[in-house]
Design a protein around this motif. Structure first.
Motif, PDB file in Angstrom:
ATOM      1  N   GLN A  53      37.086 -23.921 -75.895  1.00 11.90           N
ATOM      2  CA  GLN A  53      36.010 -24.173 -76.850  1.00 11.90           C
ATOM      3  C   GLN A  53      36.272 -23.454 -78.180  1.00 11.90           C
ATOM      4  OE1 GLN A  53      33.672 -26.487 -76.052  1.00 11.90           O
ATOM      5  NE2 GLN A  53      34.914 -26.590 -74.205  1.00 11.90           N
ATOM      6  N   LEU A  54      36.979 -22.324 -78.114  1.00 18.10           N
ATOM      7  CA  LEU A  54      37.322 -21.586 -79.339  1.00 18.10           C
ATOM      8  C   LEU A  54      38.501 -22.210 -80.086  1.00 18.10           C
ATOM      9  CD1 LEU A  54      37.087 -17.853 -78.178  1.00 18.10           C
ATOM     10  CD2 LEU A  54      35.495 -19.097 -79.655  1.00 18.10           C
ATOM     11  N   GLY A  55      39.166 -23.183 -79.466  1.00 19.55           N
ATOM     12  CA  GLY A  55      40.313 -23.811 -80.104  1.00 19.55           C
ATOM     13  C   GLY A  55      41.644 -23.312 -79.583  1.00 19.55           C
ATOM     14  N   LEU A  56      41.638 -22.432 -78.598  1.00 18.77           N
ATOM     15  CA  LEU A  56      42.884 -21.983 -78.001  1.00 18.77           C
ATOM     16  C   LEU A  56      43.437 -23.096 -77.122  1.00 18.77           C
ATOM     17  CD1 LEU A  56      41.755 -18.384 -76.981  1.00 18.77           C
ATOM     18  CD2 LEU A  56      43.151 -19.029 -78.943  1.00 18.77           C
ATOM     19  N   THR A  57      44.708 -23.016 -76.764  1.00 19.27           N
ATOM     20  CA  THR A  57      45.327 -24.033 -75.928  1.00 19.27           C
ATOM     21  C   THR A  57      45.791 -23.413 -74.616  1.00 19.27           C
ATOM     22  OG1 THR A  57      47.486 -23.670 -76.938  1.00 19.27           O
ATOM     23  CG2 THR A  57      46.113 -25.416 -77.872  1.00 19.27           C
ATOM     24  N   GLU A  58      45.880 -24.242 -73.604  1.00 22.44           N
ATOM     25  CA  GLU A  58      46.367 -23.797 -72.289  1.00 22.44           C
ATOM     26  C   GLU A  58      47.869 -23.588 -72.380  1.00 22.44           C
ATOM     27  OE1 GLU A  58      46.989 -22.640 -68.652  1.00 22.44           O
ATOM     28  OE2 GLU A  58      44.923 -23.071 -69.276  1.00 22.44           O
ATOM     29  N   SER A  59      48.368 -22.464 -71.871  1.00 22.17           N
ATOM     30  CA  SER A  59      49.793 -22.171 -71.974  1.00 22.17           C
ATOM     31  C   SER A  59      50.601 -22.764 -70.817  1.00 22.17           C
ATOM     32  CB  SER A  59      50.031 -20.658 -72.043  1.00 22.17           C
ATOM     33  OG  SER A  59      49.539 -20.042 -70.870  1.00 22.17           O
ATOM     34  N   ASN A  60      49.969 -23.048 -69.700  1.00 24.35           N
ATOM     35  CA  ASN A  60      50.662 -23.655 -68.562  1.00 24.35           C
ATOM     36  C   ASN A  60      50.870 -25.142 -68.869  1.00 24.35           C
ATOM     37  OD1 ASN A  60      51.200 -25.023 -66.126  1.00 24.35           O
ATOM     38  ND2 ASN A  60      50.076 -23.525 -64.919  1.00 24.35           N
ATOM     39  N   PRO A  61      52.120 -25.594 -68.917  1.00 19.72           N
ATOM     40  CA  PRO A  61      52.362 -26.993 -69.305  1.00 19.72           C
ATOM     41  C   PRO A  61      51.781 -28.013 -68.324  1.00 19.72           C
ATOM     42  CG  PRO A  61      54.425 -25.895 -68.743  1.00 19.72           C
ATOM     43  CD  PRO A  61      53.366 -24.863 -68.715  1.00 19.72           C
ATOM     44  N   VAL A  62      51.774 -27.717 -67.039  1.00 21.71           N
ATOM     45  CA  VAL A  62      51.203 -28.642 -66.059  1.00 21.71           C
ATOM     46  C   VAL A  62      49.695 -28.730 -66.248  1.00 21.71           C
ATOM     47  CG1 VAL A  62      50.840 -29.053 -63.591  1.00 21.71           C
ATOM     48  CG2 VAL A  62      53.070 -28.247 -64.402  1.00 21.71           C
ATOM     49  N   ALA A  63      49.054 -27.573 -66.376  1.00 16.95           N
ATOM     50  CA  ALA A  63      47.603 -27.553 -66.582  1.00 16.95           C
ATOM     51  C   ALA A  63      47.239 -28.184 -67.925  1.00 16.95           C
ATOM     52  CB  ALA A  63      47.073 -26.123 -66.507  1.00 16.95           C
ATOM     53  N   ARG A  64      48.063 -27.948 -68.945  1.00 21.19           N
ATOM     54  CA  ARG A  64      47.792 -28.537 -70.265  1.00 21.19           C
ATOM     55  C   ARG A  64      47.843 -30.060 -70.205  1.00 21.19           C
ATOM     56  NH1 ARG A  64      51.027 -25.543 -73.295  1.00 21.19           N
ATOM     57  NH2 ARG A  64      52.826 -26.891 -72.992  1.00 21.19           N
ATOM     58  N   ALA A  65      48.855 -30.591 -69.515  1.00 21.83           N
ATOM     59  CA  ALA A  65      48.963 -32.050 -69.379  1.00 21.83           C
ATOM     60  C   ALA A  65      47.782 -32.614 -68.589  1.00 21.83           C
ATOM     61  CB  ALA A  65      50.283 -32.412 -68.698  1.00 21.83           C
ATOM     62  N   ALA A  66      47.387 -31.912 -67.531  1.00 21.11           N
ATOM     63  CA  ALA A  66      46.236 -32.369 -66.739  1.00 21.11           C
ATOM     64  C   ALA A  66      44.953 -32.308 -67.554  1.00 21.11           C
ATOM     65  CB  ALA A  66      46.107 -31.526 -65.473  1.00 21.11           C
ATOM     66  N   LEU A  67      44.799 -31.264 -68.351  1.00 19.55           N
ATOM     67  CA  LEU A  67      43.620 -31.144 -69.224  1.00 19.55           C
ATOM     68  C   LEU A  67      43.581 -32.277 -70.237  1.00 19.55           C
ATOM     69  CD1 LEU A  67      43.473 -27.313 -69.929  1.00 19.55           C
ATOM     70  CD2 LEU A  67      41.636 -28.682 -68.964  1.00 19.55           C
ATOM     71  N   ASP A  68      44.731 -32.581 -70.829  1.00 19.23           N
ATOM     72  CA  ASP A  68      44.786 -33.644 -71.828  1.00 19.23           C
ATOM     73  C   ASP A  68      44.438 -35.004 -71.223  1.00 19.23           C
ATOM     74  OD1 ASP A  68      45.503 -31.824 -73.761  1.00 19.23           O
ATOM     75  OD2 ASP A  68      47.651 -32.286 -73.672  1.00 19.23           O
ATOM     76  N   ARG A  69      44.865 -35.211 -70.006  1.00 21.07           N
ATOM     77  CA  ARG A  69      44.659 -36.526 -69.396  1.00 21.07           C
ATOM     78  C   ARG A  69      43.296 -36.678 -68.713  1.00 21.07           C
ATOM     79  NH1 ARG A  69      48.611 -40.736 -67.007  1.00 21.07           N
ATOM     80  NH2 ARG A  69      47.124 -41.954 -65.825  1.00 21.07           N
ATOM     81  N   PHE A  70      42.849 -35.619 -68.008  1.00 23.80           N
ATOM     82  CA  PHE A  70      41.648 -35.742 -67.182  1.00 23.80           C
ATOM     83  C   PHE A  70      40.496 -34.832 -67.585  1.00 23.80           C
ATOM     84  CE2 PHE A  70      45.302 -36.746 -64.409  1.00 23.80           C
ATOM     85  CZ  PHE A  70      45.010 -38.079 -64.161  1.00 23.80           C
ATOM     86  N   GLY A  71      40.705 -33.979 -68.566  1.00 25.55           N
ATOM     87  CA  GLY A  71      39.647 -33.062 -68.985  1.00 25.55           C
ATOM     88  C   GLY A  71      39.604 -31.802 -68.125  1.00 25.55           C
ATOM     89  N   PHE A  72      38.550 -31.044 -68.318  1.00 21.72           N
ATOM     90  CA  PHE A  72      38.459 -29.747 -67.656  1.00 21.72           C
ATOM     91  C   PHE A  72      38.330 -29.872 -66.140  1.00 21.72           C
ATOM     92  CE2 PHE A  72      36.541 -25.709 -66.400  1.00 21.72           C
ATOM     93  CZ  PHE A  72      37.463 -24.850 -66.967  1.00 21.72           C
ATOM     94  N   ALA A  73      37.844 -30.981 -65.637  1.00 22.00           N
ATOM     95  CA  ALA A  73      37.747 -31.180 -64.188  1.00 22.00           C
ATOM     96  C   ALA A  73      39.125 -31.062 -63.535  1.00 22.00           C
ATOM     97  CB  ALA A  73      37.121 -32.524 -63.885  1.00 22.00           C
ATOM     98  N   ALA A  74      40.172 -31.418 -64.262  1.00 17.02           N
ATOM     99  CA  ALA A  74      41.522 -31.282 -63.731  1.00 17.02           C
ATOM    100  C   ALA A  74      41.866 -29.825 -63.478  1.00 17.02           C
ATOM    101  CB  ALA A  74      42.529 -31.906 -64.694  1.00 17.02           C
TER     102      ALA A  74
END
Length: 125
Positions: A53-74
Protein backbone atom coordinates in the motif's frame (compact mmCIF):
# COMPACT_ATOMS: atom_id res chain seq x y z
CA UNK A 1 -27.30 -37.03 42.56
CA UNK A 2 -23.66 -36.26 42.82
CA UNK A 3 -21.97 -32.98 42.09
CA UNK A 4 -18.79 -34.76 41.18
CA UNK A 5 -17.29 -33.49 37.93
CA UNK A 6 -16.93 -36.98 36.53
CA UNK A 7 -20.69 -37.26 36.17
CA UNK A 8 -21.32 -33.97 34.43
CA UNK A 9 -21.83 -33.97 30.67
CA UNK A 10 -19.11 -33.12 28.18
CA UNK A 11 -19.00 -29.41 29.11
CA UNK A 12 -15.88 -30.15 31.11
CA UNK A 13 -14.19 -32.31 28.51
CA UNK A 14 -11.92 -30.89 25.86
CA UNK A 15 -13.79 -29.81 22.74
CA UNK A 16 -11.94 -31.06 19.62
CA UNK A 17 -13.08 -27.94 17.74
CA UNK A 18 -11.11 -25.63 20.02
CA UNK A 19 -8.53 -23.40 18.39
CA UNK A 20 -5.69 -25.12 20.23
CA UNK A 21 -6.86 -28.67 19.35
CA UNK A 22 -4.29 -29.08 16.52
CA UNK A 23 -1.53 -28.34 19.05
CA UNK A 24 -2.88 -30.75 21.68
CA UNK A 25 -0.37 -33.50 20.91
CA UNK A 26 2.63 -31.17 20.76
CA UNK A 27 4.58 -30.24 23.86
CA UNK A 28 7.13 -27.68 24.99
CA UNK A 29 9.33 -25.85 22.56
CA UNK A 30 7.70 -27.29 19.48
CA UNK A 31 4.30 -25.93 20.52
CA UNK A 32 5.88 -22.53 21.16
CA UNK A 33 7.53 -22.58 17.75
CA UNK A 34 4.25 -23.49 15.99
CA UNK A 35 2.55 -20.58 17.73
CA UNK A 36 5.43 -18.37 16.59
CA UNK A 37 4.89 -19.70 13.04
CA UNK A 38 1.29 -18.48 13.19
CA UNK A 39 2.32 -15.08 14.55
CA UNK A 40 5.08 -14.77 11.94
CA UNK A 41 2.77 -15.79 9.11
CA UNK A 42 0.18 -13.17 10.07
CA UNK A 43 2.89 -10.58 10.69
CA UNK A 44 4.49 -11.20 7.31
CA UNK A 45 1.15 -10.97 5.52
CA UNK A 46 0.15 -7.76 7.31
CA UNK A 47 3.49 -6.02 6.88
CA UNK A 48 3.66 -7.08 3.22
CA UNK A 49 0.15 -5.79 2.58
CA UNK A 50 0.92 -2.47 4.23
CA UNK A 51 4.22 -2.19 2.35
CA UNK A 52 2.46 -2.76 -0.94
CA UNK A 53 0.00 0.00 0.00
CA UNK A 54 2.99 2.31 0.60
CA UNK A 55 4.27 1.59 -2.91
CA UNK A 56 6.97 -0.90 -1.99
CA UNK A 57 7.38 -4.02 -4.13
CA UNK A 58 7.66 -7.69 -3.22
CA UNK A 59 11.27 -8.86 -3.48
CA UNK A 60 10.49 -12.58 -3.94
CA UNK A 61 10.10 -13.07 -7.71
CA UNK A 62 7.62 -15.96 -7.37
CA UNK A 63 5.45 -14.05 -4.91
CA UNK A 64 5.74 -10.90 -7.04
CA UNK A 65 4.52 -12.75 -10.14
CA UNK A 66 1.65 -14.30 -8.17
CA UNK A 67 0.72 -10.89 -6.74
CA UNK A 68 0.73 -9.34 -10.21
CA UNK A 69 -1.47 -12.06 -11.64
CA UNK A 70 -3.85 -12.92 -8.79
CA UNK A 71 -3.60 -10.10 -6.26
CA UNK A 72 -2.92 -10.32 -2.57
CA UNK A 73 -4.96 -13.53 -2.20
CA UNK A 74 -2.08 -15.26 -3.97
CA UNK A 75 0.25 -14.23 -1.14
CA UNK A 76 -2.12 -15.76 1.40
CA UNK A 77 -2.31 -18.91 -0.72
CA UNK A 78 1.47 -19.17 -0.97
CA UNK A 79 1.84 -18.84 2.80
CA UNK A 80 -0.85 -21.43 3.47
CA UNK A 81 0.76 -23.78 0.95
CA UNK A 82 4.13 -23.40 2.70
CA UNK A 83 2.44 -24.07 6.03
CA UNK A 84 0.72 -27.19 4.65
CA UNK A 85 4.03 -28.51 3.27
CA UNK A 86 5.64 -27.85 6.65
CA UNK A 87 2.91 -29.69 8.55
CA UNK A 88 3.13 -32.59 6.11
CA UNK A 89 6.90 -32.79 6.45
CA UNK A 90 6.66 -32.58 10.24
CA UNK A 91 4.48 -35.70 10.28
CA UNK A 92 7.26 -37.56 8.46
CA UNK A 93 10.01 -36.57 10.89
CA UNK A 94 10.83 -38.37 14.11
CA UNK A 95 10.09 -36.43 17.30
CA UNK A 96 13.76 -35.66 18.02
CA UNK A 97 13.84 -33.52 14.86
CA UNK A 98 10.41 -31.98 15.38
CA UNK A 99 11.72 -28.47 16.04
CA UNK A 100 13.27 -28.16 12.59
CA UNK A 101 10.07 -27.60 10.64
CA UNK A 102 8.45 -24.87 12.75
CA UNK A 103 11.83 -23.17 13.17
CA UNK A 104 12.36 -23.36 9.40
CA UNK A 105 9.05 -21.56 8.87
CA UNK A 106 9.15 -19.10 11.77
CA UNK A 107 12.69 -17.77 11.35
CA UNK A 108 12.41 -16.58 7.72
CA UNK A 109 8.91 -15.19 8.23
CA UNK A 110 9.99 -13.29 11.35
CA UNK A 111 13.00 -12.07 9.36
CA UNK A 112 10.64 -10.82 6.65
CA UNK A 113 8.63 -8.94 9.28
CA UNK A 114 11.80 -7.26 10.57
CA UNK A 115 12.90 -6.36 7.03
CA UNK A 116 9.45 -4.97 6.20
CA UNK A 117 9.38 -2.88 9.39
CA UNK A 118 12.86 -1.52 8.68
CA UNK A 119 11.74 -0.55 5.16
CA UNK A 120 8.81 1.33 6.71
CA UNK A 121 11.27 3.26 8.86
CA UNK A 122 13.25 4.25 5.76
CA UNK A 123 10.23 5.15 3.63
CA UNK A 124 8.23 6.94 6.32
CA UNK A 125 11.13 8.37 8.30
Amino acid sequence: MSSDRLHWPSAIREDPRRLTAPLAGIDGWERTLWILVGVALVGDLLTTYYGLQLGLTESNPVARAALDRFGFAAMVGLKLFALAVGVGCRRLLPDEHGLLVPAGLAVPWMGAVVVNLSLYAIVLG
